[in-house]
Design a protein around this motif. Structure first.
Motif, PDB file in Angstrom:
ATOM      1  N   ASP A   1      -0.490  -5.704   3.274  1.00  0.00           N
ATOM      2  CA  ASP A   1       0.859  -5.715   3.165  1.00  0.00           C
ATOM      3  C   ASP A   1       1.590  -6.308   4.783  1.00  0.00           C
ATOM      4  O   ASP A   1       1.037  -6.702   4.996  1.00  0.00           O
ATOM      5  N   GLU A   2       2.589  -6.689   3.661  1.00  0.00           N
ATOM      6  CA  GLU A   2       3.520  -7.881   5.550  1.00  0.00           C
ATOM      7  C   GLU A   2       4.459  -6.775   6.123  1.00  0.00           C
ATOM      8  O   GLU A   2       5.154  -6.158   5.329  1.00  0.00           O
ATOM      9  N   TYR A   3       4.359  -7.322   7.110  1.00  0.00           N
ATOM     10  CA  TYR A   3       5.842  -6.294   7.700  1.00  0.00           C
ATOM     11  C   TYR A   3       6.791  -7.387   8.750  1.00  0.00           C
ATOM     12  O   TYR A   3       6.355  -8.945   8.663  1.00  0.00           O
ATOM     13  N   CYS A   4       7.608  -6.683   9.165  1.00  0.00           N
ATOM     14  CA  CYS A   4       8.915  -7.474  10.077  1.00  0.00           C
ATOM     15  C   CYS A   4       8.614  -7.167  11.448  1.00  0.00           C
ATOM     16  O   CYS A   4       8.639  -5.356  11.504  1.00  0.00           O
ATOM     17  N   VAL A   5       8.098  -7.784  12.205  1.00  0.00           N
ATOM     18  CA  VAL A   5       8.904  -6.836  13.747  1.00  0.00           C
ATOM     19  C   VAL A   5      10.144  -7.563  14.620  1.00  0.00           C
ATOM     20  O   VAL A   5       9.927  -8.867  15.032  1.00  0.00           O
TER      21      VAL A   5
ATOM     22  N   THR B   1       8.103  -8.586  26.848  1.00  0.00           N
ATOM     23  CA  THR B   1       8.510  -8.797  25.780  1.00  0.00           C
ATOM     24  C   THR B   1       8.603  -7.268  25.326  1.00  0.00           C
ATOM     25  O   THR B   1       7.495  -6.204  25.557  1.00  0.00           O
ATOM     26  N   ARG B   2       9.830  -6.970  24.367  1.00  0.00           N
ATOM     27  CA  ARG B   2       9.135  -4.943  24.291  1.00  0.00           C
ATOM     28  C   ARG B   2      10.092  -5.276  22.632  1.00  0.00           C
ATOM     29  O   ARG B   2      10.776  -5.910  22.350  1.00  0.00           O
ATOM     30  N   ILE B   3       8.777  -5.017  21.688  1.00  0.00           N
ATOM     31  CA  ILE B   3       9.348  -4.697  20.397  1.00  0.00           C
ATOM     32  C   ILE B   3      10.436  -3.834  20.333  1.00  0.00           C
ATOM     33  O   ILE B   3       9.739  -2.051  21.117  1.00  0.00           O
ATOM     34  N   HIS B   4      10.699  -3.717  18.926  1.00  0.00           N
ATOM     35  CA  HIS B   4      11.786  -2.446  18.855  1.00  0.00           C
ATOM     36  C   HIS B   4      11.534  -1.801  17.765  1.00  0.00           C
ATOM     37  O   HIS B   4      11.294  -0.991  17.848  1.00  0.00           O
ATOM     38  N   THR B   5      11.085  -2.987  16.961  1.00  0.00           N
ATOM     39  CA  THR B   5      11.055  -1.932  15.543  1.00  0.00           C
ATOM     40  C   THR B   5       9.952  -3.436  14.529  1.00  0.00           C
ATOM     41  O   THR B   5       9.445  -3.673  14.542  1.00  0.00           O
ATOM     42  N   ILE B   6       8.582  -1.803  14.173  1.00  0.00           N
ATOM     43  CA  ILE B   6       8.146  -2.968  12.860  1.00  0.00           C
ATOM     44  C   ILE B   6       8.438  -2.423  11.636  1.00  0.00           C
ATOM     45  O   ILE B   6       8.619  -1.330  11.731  1.00  0.00           O
ATOM     46  N   GLY B   7       8.879  -3.260  11.053  1.00  0.00           N
ATOM     47  CA  GLY B   7       9.273  -2.943   9.369  1.00  0.00           C
ATOM     48  C   GLY B   7       8.325  -2.618   8.522  1.00  0.00           C
ATOM     49  O   GLY B   7       7.703  -4.635   8.185  1.00  0.00           O
ATOM     50  N   TYR B   8       8.516  -2.260   7.269  1.00  0.00           N
ATOM     51  CA  TYR B   8       7.794  -3.140   6.541  1.00  0.00           C
ATOM     52  C   TYR B   8       8.824  -3.493   5.102  1.00  0.00           C
ATOM     53  O   TYR B   8       9.568  -4.071   4.665  1.00  0.00           O
ATOM     54  N   LYS B   9       7.399  -5.418   4.929  1.00  0.00           N
ATOM     55  CA  LYS B   9       7.546  -5.866   4.138  1.00  0.00           C
ATOM     56  C   LYS B   9       8.066  -5.785   2.171  1.00  0.00           C
ATOM     57  O   LYS B   9       7.633  -6.930   1.572  1.00  0.00           O
ATOM     58  N   GLY B  10       6.698  -4.856   1.961  1.00  0.00           N
ATOM     59  CA  GLY B  10       6.332  -4.835   1.126  1.00  0.00           C
ATOM     60  C   GLY B  10       5.290  -5.802   0.694  1.00  0.00           C
ATOM     61  O   GLY B  10       3.943  -5.648   2.009  1.00  0.00           O
TER      62      GLY B  10
ATOM     63  N   TYR C   1       5.939 -17.365  -5.613  1.00  0.00           N
ATOM     64  CA  TYR C   1       6.973 -17.885  -4.478  1.00  0.00           C
ATOM     65  C   TYR C   1       7.418 -16.887  -3.128  1.00  0.00           C
ATOM     66  O   TYR C   1       8.940 -17.006  -2.498  1.00  0.00           O
ATOM     67  N   PHE C   2       7.172 -16.028  -3.429  1.00  0.00           N
ATOM     68  CA  PHE C   2       7.730 -14.858  -2.479  1.00  0.00           C
ATOM     69  C   PHE C   2       8.792 -14.417  -1.827  1.00  0.00           C
ATOM     70  O   PHE C   2       9.429 -14.591  -1.219  1.00  0.00           O
ATOM     71  N   GLU C   3       9.291 -14.049  -3.187  1.00  0.00           N
ATOM     72  CA  GLU C   3      10.832 -13.610  -2.891  1.00  0.00           C
ATOM     73  C   GLU C   3      11.413 -12.443  -2.308  1.00  0.00           C
ATOM     74  O   GLU C   3      10.494 -11.329  -2.446  1.00  0.00           O
ATOM     75  N   GLU C   4      11.723 -12.476  -0.743  1.00  0.00           N
ATOM     76  CA  GLU C   4      12.053 -11.127  -0.675  1.00  0.00           C
ATOM     77  C   GLU C   4      12.830 -10.508  -1.082  1.00  0.00           C
ATOM     78  O   GLU C   4      13.503 -10.291  -2.005  1.00  0.00           O
ATOM     79  N   THR C   5      12.391  -8.226  -0.698  1.00  0.00           N
ATOM     80  CA  THR C   5      12.749  -7.488  -2.121  1.00  0.00           C
ATOM     81  C   THR C   5      13.625  -6.440  -0.715  1.00  0.00           C
ATOM     82  O   THR C   5      14.263  -6.389  -1.217  1.00  0.00           O
ATOM     83  N   VAL C   6      12.329  -5.957   0.006  1.00  0.00           N
ATOM     84  CA  VAL C   6      12.500  -5.013   0.751  1.00  0.00           C
ATOM     85  C   VAL C   6      12.413  -5.325   2.047  1.00  0.00           C
ATOM     86  O   VAL C   6      11.684  -5.421   2.479  1.00  0.00           O
ATOM     87  N   TYR C   7      13.149  -4.549   3.296  1.00  0.00           N
ATOM     88  CA  TYR C   7      12.734  -4.091   4.324  1.00  0.00           C
ATOM     89  C   TYR C   7      12.923  -2.390   4.963  1.00  0.00           C
ATOM     90  O   TYR C   7      14.085  -2.328   4.762  1.00  0.00           O
ATOM     91  N   ARG C   8      12.369  -2.326   5.514  1.00  0.00           N
ATOM     92  CA  ARG C   8      12.555  -0.644   5.869  1.00  0.00           C
ATOM     93  C   ARG C   8      11.446  -0.149   6.999  1.00  0.00           C
ATOM     94  O   ARG C   8      10.915  -0.674   7.690  1.00  0.00           O
TER      95      ARG C   8
END
Length: 421
Positions: free
Chosen positions: A211-215, A224-233, A239-246
């Motif tokens: 799985d892929e995540y965004c921070v 450094t303070r991490i505010h959110t960790i989100g799911y990227k599918g 070609y890795f087109e982005e689809t969702v971010y939650r």
């Protein structure tokens, strides 16, 4: 003359509103540095966005010296308090310009480390962090340097952005052609082969199948303070087109710990001590591997929506405060967690001249939707991947829980689409 601090905001698309609104909340005036020949999605509206008191056209890539001179003249007329950008490719220029004017900001060394994926890989590896096996190429003829990697692999422009040129290659037999193809894309879009090209080269790295995540993080004074960790599918390519971010993503303790450790240590390895970062990681088992980290607010400012929805923190506003050398307000205030933030990337779904984009009007009527941003319109031409023409638009929403956000995105998959002539 206004007594508010003046900040130069570099190459921010007017249709992406979060940085302008963050400047307004931070109490600063903005001079918008824009391209002399803006693309349709960058065109200035008749009424300037919030906080903008002046628009200044500069060719920061084609005429860096002239752009510096224009900023120095602006600084003499009315002193600048900072320079800010949410555009990945403008980060080195912004850092260099800030230093030349004696302003706070990202160091030039760090601005190179977060832009050149070859240098990023070297520093991450040297710091002992998780990194996929990789090869750094300085020309397409060096493709054999990557032939001994375990396949599949991913070919990436060293100084690319979003999904431009990013291509999965499943077989050694296809590697030479793929490297050549990506290099040609970079020649057209990044100027490879010209004197003005920045970070000319490619990275070929082993594909991670988790799985892929965004921070989204903020740093100030080396903390450094991490505010959110989100799911990227789990994009599989080619070609890795982005689809969702939650966000916040549902995580096991082991995965959350690995992501937190890798991102925090990456800030130190890359020299990012102040400002926002947008990091992307993928899993191999429970281990997180940093794909890249940008020293900016992600998604042209759209990551502000994610952070604000999850934590209540004014991510865009804090970016301006930190850029001016001020302590972020959220450092001394308790953080609340009101809910789930979500971002849907309208899928390109093909190529050619757009005939229609369906479903966005209906999406905007949903009470969970905060904004619908449409960047491409009927008549605009979309190039086939691995070229990159930009996303048609975004749907930004808030939710009471993660399953509701997931169901909402599944509904958009069925109702939103782009049709072509």
């Amino acid at each position: 003359m206004s007594d508010r601090p003046l900040v130069a905001l570099v190459y921010q698309r007017p249709g992406m509103p979060w940085m302008f609104e963050g400047a307004e909340r931070a109490g600063v005036d903005v001079v918008l540095i824009h391209r002399p020949d803006p693309r349709p999605d960058e065109a200035l509206p008749a009424e300037l966005p919030p906080a903008v008191v002046r628009a200044l056209p500069l060719d920061i890539f084609g005429d860096e010296a002239g752009s510096f001179a224009a900023l120095e003249e602006l600084h003499r007329e009315r002193p600048l308090a900072a320079l800010v950008t949410a555009l990945d490719v403008a980060v080195p220029f912004t850092a260099k310009a800030a230093r030349s004017l004696g302003l706070p900001g990202l160091s030039e060394d760090a601005s190179v480390a977060v832009r050149d994926k070859r240098e990023m890989r070297r520093r991450i590896e040297k710091a002992g962090l998780n990194t996929p096996a990789y090869a750094a190429l300085s020309s397409p003829e060096e493709w054999k340097l990557a032939a001994d990697l375990d396949f599949p692999v991913v070919v990436k422009p060293a100084g690319g952005f979003t999904s431009l040129g990013v291509t999965r290659v499943d077989s050694r037999d296809d590697l030479e052609d793929a490297v050549s193809s990506v290099w040609e894309v970079c020649s057209r879009h990044l100027g490879y082969g010209k004197d003005s090209a920045a970070f000319e080269g490619l990275v070929v790295e082993e594909y991670l199948d988790g799985d892929e995540y965004c921070v989204e993080s903020l740093s100030y004074g080396g903390e450094t303070r991490i505010h959110t960790i989100g799911y990227k599918g789990r994009p599989e390519g080619p070609y890795f087109e982005e689809t969702v971010y939650r966000a916040p993503a549902p995580l096991t303790p082991a995965v959350e710990r690995s992501i937190t450790e890798q991102v925090t240590a990456a800030h130190r390895a890359l020299g990012v001590t102040d400002g926002p970062t947008h990091a992307e990681l993928r899993l191999r088992g429970d281990k997180a591997y940093l794909l890249e980290m940008g020293a900016r607010v992600g998604a042209s400012g759209g990551s502000h929506h994610i952070v604000e929805s999850v934590t209540g923190v004014d991510f865009a506003g804090e970016t301006f405060r930190i850029a001016m050398g001020r302590e972020p307000v959220s450092w001394s205030r308790p953080v609340v967690r009101p809910g789930v933030g979500a971002m849907y990337f309208v899928p390109v779904g093909g190529s050619g001249r757009i005939a229609d984009i369906e479903g966005l009007t209906e999406a905007a009527d949903d009470p969970r939707v905060d904004r619908v941003i449409q960047l491409l319109h009927p008549g605009d031409r979309v190039l086939p991947y691995p070229e990159y023409s930009g996303y048609p638009g975004f749907v930004l929403s808030h939710h009471g829980d993660y399953p509701d956000a997931e169901r909402f995105h599944q509904g958009l998959d069925a109702s939103v689409s782009v049709t072509y002539e």
